[in-house]
Design a protein around this motif. Structure first.
Motif, PDB file in Angstrom:
ATOM      1  N   GLY A 137      -1.222  -4.548   2.028  1.00  0.00           N
ATOM      2  CA  GLY A 137      -1.486  -3.646   3.131  1.00  0.00           C
ATOM      3  C   GLY A 137      -0.420  -2.582   3.234  1.00  0.00           C
ATOM      4  O   GLY A 137      -0.237  -1.800   2.325  1.00  0.00           O
ATOM      5  N   GLY A 138       0.337  -2.580   4.338  1.00  0.00           N
ATOM      6  CA  GLY A 138       1.310  -1.514   4.554  1.00  0.00           C
ATOM      7  C   GLY A 138       2.608  -1.710   3.821  1.00  0.00           C
ATOM      8  O   GLY A 138       3.209  -0.766   3.339  1.00  0.00           O
ATOM      9  N   LYS A 139       3.034  -2.960   3.687  1.00  0.00           N
ATOM     10  CA  LYS A 139       4.348  -3.190   3.120  1.00  0.00           C
ATOM     11  C   LYS A 139       4.246  -4.058   1.878  1.00  0.00           C
ATOM     12  O   LYS A 139       3.455  -4.988   1.833  1.00  0.00           O
ATOM     13  CB  LYS A 139       5.225  -3.889   4.174  1.00  0.00           C
ATOM     14  N   ALA A 140       5.060  -3.758   0.896  1.00  0.00           N
ATOM     15  CA  ALA A 140       5.041  -4.539  -0.326  1.00  0.00           C
ATOM     16  C   ALA A 140       5.661  -5.900  -0.090  1.00  0.00           C
ATOM     17  O   ALA A 140       6.617  -6.042   0.665  1.00  0.00           O
ATOM     18  CB  ALA A 140       5.791  -3.802  -1.427  1.00  0.00           C
ATOM     19  N   LYS A 141       5.074  -6.909  -0.715  1.00  0.00           N
ATOM     20  CA  LYS A 141       5.667  -8.254  -0.656  1.00  0.00           C
ATOM     21  C   LYS A 141       6.549  -8.402  -1.882  1.00  0.00           C
ATOM     22  O   LYS A 141       6.093  -8.390  -3.011  1.00  0.00           O
ATOM     23  CB  LYS A 141       4.553  -9.290  -0.675  1.00  0.00           C
ATOM     24  N   ILE A 142       7.844  -8.521  -1.617  1.00  0.00           N
ATOM     25  CA  ILE A 142       8.791  -8.627  -2.718  1.00  0.00           C
ATOM     26  C   ILE A 142       9.036 -10.093  -3.014  1.00  0.00           C
ATOM     27  O   ILE A 142       9.488 -10.841  -2.147  1.00  0.00           O
ATOM     28  CB  ILE A 142      10.099  -7.896  -2.371  1.00  0.00           C
TER      29      ILE A 142
END
Ligand SMILES: [Zn+2]
Length: 62
Positions: free
Chosen positions: A48-53
């Motif tokens: 979605g809006g933020k990357a999962k690192i």
């Protein structure tokens, strides 16, 4: 890579690959999957809006 815009609080982070310990700098909110440059392991994937690192973040550039 997108052009940095101060208003959207975009940051770059330095991550360490969990598999080979390669360190690389990635965009925190990358919109596409990012693989380790050395072993190809996934270090970040978009959610979605933020990357999962998924790699270990060792430094943040603001
Ligand atoms: Zn790696």
């Amino acid at each position: 890579m997108v052009i940095l815009n101060r208003d959207n609080r975009s940051r770059f982070v330095k991550v360490r690959c969990p598999d080979c310990e390669n360190e690389q700098i990635i965009f925190e909110k990358a919109s596409s999957m990012i693989n380790c440059l050395v072993c190809g392991s996934i270090v970040s994937k978009p959610t979605g809006g933020k990357a999962k690192i998924s790699a270990e973040v060792i430094e943040v550039f603001e």
